[in-house]
Scaffold this motif. Sequence first.
Motif, PDB file in Angstrom:
ATOM      1  N   GLY A  64      31.195  43.533  35.194  1.00  0.00           N
ATOM      2  CA  GLY A  64      32.338  43.729  34.454  1.00  0.00           C
ATOM      3  C   GLY A  64      33.317  42.318  34.515  1.00  0.00           C
ATOM      4  O   GLY A  64      33.060  41.802  35.413  1.00  0.00           O
ATOM      5  N   LEU A  65      34.280  42.537  33.639  1.00  0.00           N
ATOM      6  CA  LEU A  65      34.920  41.158  33.242  1.00  0.00           C
ATOM      7  C   LEU A  65      36.179  41.358  32.110  1.00  0.00           C
ATOM      8  O   LEU A  65      36.373  42.494  31.939  1.00  0.00           O
ATOM      9  CB  LEU A  65      34.453  40.496  32.548  1.00  0.00           C
ATOM     10  CG  LEU A  65      34.912  38.908  32.503  1.00  0.00           C
ATOM     11  CD1 LEU A  65      35.431  38.210  33.412  1.00  0.00           C
ATOM     12  CD2 LEU A  65      34.316  38.668  31.014  1.00  0.00           C
ATOM     13  N   LEU A  66      37.434  41.195  33.372  1.00  0.00           N
ATOM     14  CA  LEU A  66      39.059  41.810  32.169  1.00  0.00           C
ATOM     15  C   LEU A  66      39.818  40.422  31.707  1.00  0.00           C
ATOM     16  O   LEU A  66      39.393  39.071  32.490  1.00  0.00           O
ATOM     17  CB  LEU A  66      40.121  41.881  33.622  1.00  0.00           C
ATOM     18  CG  LEU A  66      41.508  41.784  33.195  1.00  0.00           C
ATOM     19  CD1 LEU A  66      41.722  43.118  31.697  1.00  0.00           C
ATOM     20  CD2 LEU A  66      42.198  42.146  34.315  1.00  0.00           C
ATOM     21  N   MET A  67      39.944  40.638  30.592  1.00  0.00           N
ATOM     22  CA  MET A  67      40.062  38.995  29.457  1.00  0.00           C
ATOM     23  C   MET A  67      41.561  39.513  28.967  1.00  0.00           C
ATOM     24  O   MET A  67      41.439  40.577  28.897  1.00  0.00           O
ATOM     25  CB  MET A  67      39.406  39.223  28.554  1.00  0.00           C
ATOM     26  CG  MET A  67      38.274  38.983  29.088  1.00  0.00           C
ATOM     27  SD  MET A  67      36.688  38.272  27.477  1.00  0.00           S
ATOM     28  CE  MET A  67      37.379  39.299  26.012  1.00  0.00           C
ATOM     29  N   VAL A  68      42.287  38.856  29.231  1.00  0.00           N
ATOM     30  CA  VAL A  68      44.055  39.370  29.368  1.00  0.00           C
ATOM     31  C   VAL A  68      44.099  37.918  28.037  1.00  0.00           C
ATOM     32  O   VAL A  68      44.057  36.597  28.213  1.00  0.00           O
ATOM     33  CB  VAL A  68      44.811  38.714  30.828  1.00  0.00           C
ATOM     34  CG1 VAL A  68      46.580  38.694  29.769  1.00  0.00           C
ATOM     35  CG2 VAL A  68      44.065  39.348  31.493  1.00  0.00           C
ATOM     36  N   THR A  69      43.810  38.588  26.756  1.00  0.00           N
ATOM     37  CA  THR A  69      44.296  37.898  25.483  1.00  0.00           C
ATOM     38  C   THR A  69      46.401  38.318  25.648  1.00  0.00           C
ATOM     39  O   THR A  69      46.867  38.559  25.681  1.00  0.00           O
ATOM     40  CB  THR A  69      43.964  37.859  24.202  1.00  0.00           C
ATOM     41  OG1 THR A  69      43.615  39.434  24.125  1.00  0.00           O
ATOM     42  CG2 THR A  69      42.138  38.286  24.781  1.00  0.00           C
ATOM     43  N   CYS A  74      40.905  43.152  27.723  1.00  0.00           N
ATOM     44  CA  CYS A  74      39.740  43.309  27.176  1.00  0.00           C
ATOM     45  C   CYS A  74      39.261  43.593  28.791  1.00  0.00           C
ATOM     46  O   CYS A  74      39.387  43.196  29.317  1.00  0.00           O
ATOM     47  CB  CYS A  74      39.374  42.218  26.741  1.00  0.00           C
ATOM     48  SG  CYS A  74      40.325  42.105  25.015  1.00  0.00           S
ATOM     49  N   ILE A  75      38.805  45.100  28.663  1.00  0.00           N
ATOM     50  CA  ILE A  75      37.449  44.960  29.796  1.00  0.00           C
ATOM     51  C   ILE A  75      35.838  44.937  29.394  1.00  0.00           C
ATOM     52  O   ILE A  75      36.218  45.521  28.419  1.00  0.00           O
ATOM     53  CB  ILE A  75      37.898  46.742  30.596  1.00  0.00           C
ATOM     54  CG1 ILE A  75      39.236  46.359  31.066  1.00  0.00           C
ATOM     55  CG2 ILE A  75      36.700  47.153  32.093  1.00  0.00           C
ATOM     56  CD1 ILE A  75      39.671  47.538  31.971  1.00  0.00           C
ATOM     57  N   HIS A 101      47.615  40.963  39.257  1.00  0.00           N
ATOM     58  CA  HIS A 101      46.626  39.693  38.760  1.00  0.00           C
ATOM     59  C   HIS A 101      46.377  39.483  37.899  1.00  0.00           C
ATOM     60  O   HIS A 101      46.266  38.530  37.925  1.00  0.00           O
ATOM     61  CB  HIS A 101      45.200  40.526  39.261  1.00  0.00           C
ATOM     62  CG  HIS A 101      45.024  41.519  41.048  1.00  0.00           C
ATOM     63  ND1 HIS A 101      43.782  41.806  41.016  1.00  0.00           N
ATOM     64  CD2 HIS A 101      45.957  41.253  41.748  1.00  0.00           C
ATOM     65  CE1 HIS A 101      44.377  42.526  42.226  1.00  0.00           C
ATOM     66  NE2 HIS A 101      45.746  42.095  42.691  1.00  0.00           N
ATOM     67  N   ASP A 102      46.688  39.988  36.412  1.00  0.00           N
ATOM     68  CA  ASP A 102      47.107  39.128  35.146  1.00  0.00           C
ATOM     69  C   ASP A 102      48.034  38.859  35.198  1.00  0.00           C
ATOM     70  O   ASP A 102      48.084  37.399  33.970  1.00  0.00           O
ATOM     71  CB  ASP A 102      46.599  40.143  33.848  1.00  0.00           C
ATOM     72  CG  ASP A 102      47.666  41.705  34.208  1.00  0.00           C
ATOM     73  OD1 ASP A 102      48.521  42.172  35.324  1.00  0.00           O
ATOM     74  OD2 ASP A 102      48.409  41.644  33.288  1.00  0.00           O
ATOM     75  N   ARG A 103      49.068  38.787  35.482  1.00  0.00           N
ATOM     76  CA  ARG A 103      50.270  37.566  35.677  1.00  0.00           C
ATOM     77  C   ARG A 103      50.802  37.003  36.673  1.00  0.00           C
ATOM     78  O   ARG A 103      51.506  36.321  36.708  1.00  0.00           O
ATOM     79  CB  ARG A 103      51.606  39.058  35.883  1.00  0.00           C
ATOM     80  CG  ARG A 103      51.780  40.047  35.149  1.00  0.00           C
ATOM     81  CD  ARG A 103      53.133  40.629  34.727  1.00  0.00           C
ATOM     82  NE  ARG A 103      53.233  41.515  36.577  1.00  0.00           N
ATOM     83  CZ  ARG A 103      52.621  42.162  36.734  1.00  0.00           C
ATOM     84  NH1 ARG A 103      52.345  43.367  35.457  1.00  0.00           N
ATOM     85  NH2 ARG A 103      53.114  43.173  37.734  1.00  0.00           N
ATOM     86  N   ARG A 136      40.764  29.506  28.033  1.00  0.00           N
ATOM     87  CA  ARG A 136      41.531  30.211  28.398  1.00  0.00           C
ATOM     88  C   ARG A 136      41.134  31.735  29.141  1.00  0.00           C
ATOM     89  O   ARG A 136      41.941  32.048  30.180  1.00  0.00           O
ATOM     90  CB  ARG A 136      42.428  30.326  27.646  1.00  0.00           C
ATOM     91  CG  ARG A 136      44.082  30.969  27.452  1.00  0.00           C
ATOM     92  CD  ARG A 136      44.458  30.406  26.501  1.00  0.00           C
ATOM     93  NE  ARG A 136      45.192  32.012  26.592  1.00  0.00           N
ATOM     94  CZ  ARG A 136      45.273  32.410  24.706  1.00  0.00           C
ATOM     95  NH1 ARG A 136      45.416  32.086  24.079  1.00  0.00           N
ATOM     96  NH2 ARG A 136      44.870  34.554  24.759  1.00  0.00           N
ATOM     97  N   VAL A 137      40.555  32.256  28.871  1.00  0.00           N
ATOM     98  CA  VAL A 137      40.446  33.865  28.963  1.00  0.00           C
ATOM     99  C   VAL A 137      40.142  33.663  30.619  1.00  0.00           C
ATOM    100  O   VAL A 137      40.292  34.305  31.500  1.00  0.00           O
ATOM    101  CB  VAL A 137      39.763  34.522  27.975  1.00  0.00           C
ATOM    102  CG1 VAL A 137      38.714  35.580  28.902  1.00  0.00           C
ATOM    103  CG2 VAL A 137      40.283  35.078  26.549  1.00  0.00           C
ATOM    104  N   LEU A 138      38.875  33.144  30.895  1.00  0.00           N
ATOM    105  CA  LEU A 138      38.119  32.813  31.734  1.00  0.00           C
ATOM    106  C   LEU A 138      39.420  32.038  33.424  1.00  0.00           C
ATOM    107  O   LEU A 138      39.323  32.564  34.155  1.00  0.00           O
ATOM    108  CB  LEU A 138      37.496  31.519  32.579  1.00  0.00           C
ATOM    109  CG  LEU A 138      35.933  32.756  31.252  1.00  0.00           C
ATOM    110  CD1 LEU A 138      34.777  31.640  31.344  1.00  0.00           C
ATOM    111  CD2 LEU A 138      34.990  33.557  32.301  1.00  0.00           C
TER     112      LEU A 138
END
Length: 195
Positions: A64-69, A74-75, A101-103, A136-138
């Motif tokens: 699994g991976l969370l990407m914040v654009t 995006c999960i 955590h995305d912030r 950037r996402v990673l």
Amino acid sequence: MGVMHVRARVTTHDVLWDKYRQAMGDIDLPRPFDEVALVARLAERRGRPIELIPVDALPNLPCGLLMVTDHADCIVYATDTSALHQRHILLHEAAHLVCGHDRVAPAPAKRPAADGDVPSGARTLLPHLPDALVRRVLGRTVYTEPQEQEAELLASLICSRAAREARTPPLAEGQQRRLGSMFGAAPAPRGRARG
């Protein structure tokens, strides 16, 4: 020492449920429980779309991976695993959003990224995205170990609560009042998650 460990665990549990309540407000877990519906409710509360991207699992890559654009969260999750494992993956990645955590700003790079700096696993997982976006996402999804533990624990707590609620049918409002009057307890406020 055992009492301190239990107290720390209870405190962590309470802190995580407080974060959950702040992120979700008075929204109950879906009944019957559905992790996709819960993620949709989280997206609605956040005012940002959460895209679910199913992929086949690949060796040596996370499941699994969370990407914040700029436009969506995006999960990415593995589909060639059990339904229970998929549920946990989705909840774990969503828990990163619930916990904020995305912030957290990523650590600054020691040097400018070169074109070849995209890990091969990321390129395999996200072949259609430009390298600059993948970097950037990673950079925004590399969580510290405590953040991973927090997301894992919250996902487990949600799964546990969902399983418990599935075994316990909800009481009608009249039943709650009668039970409360018999035992001298007020009914729990609607929509409040109980620990």
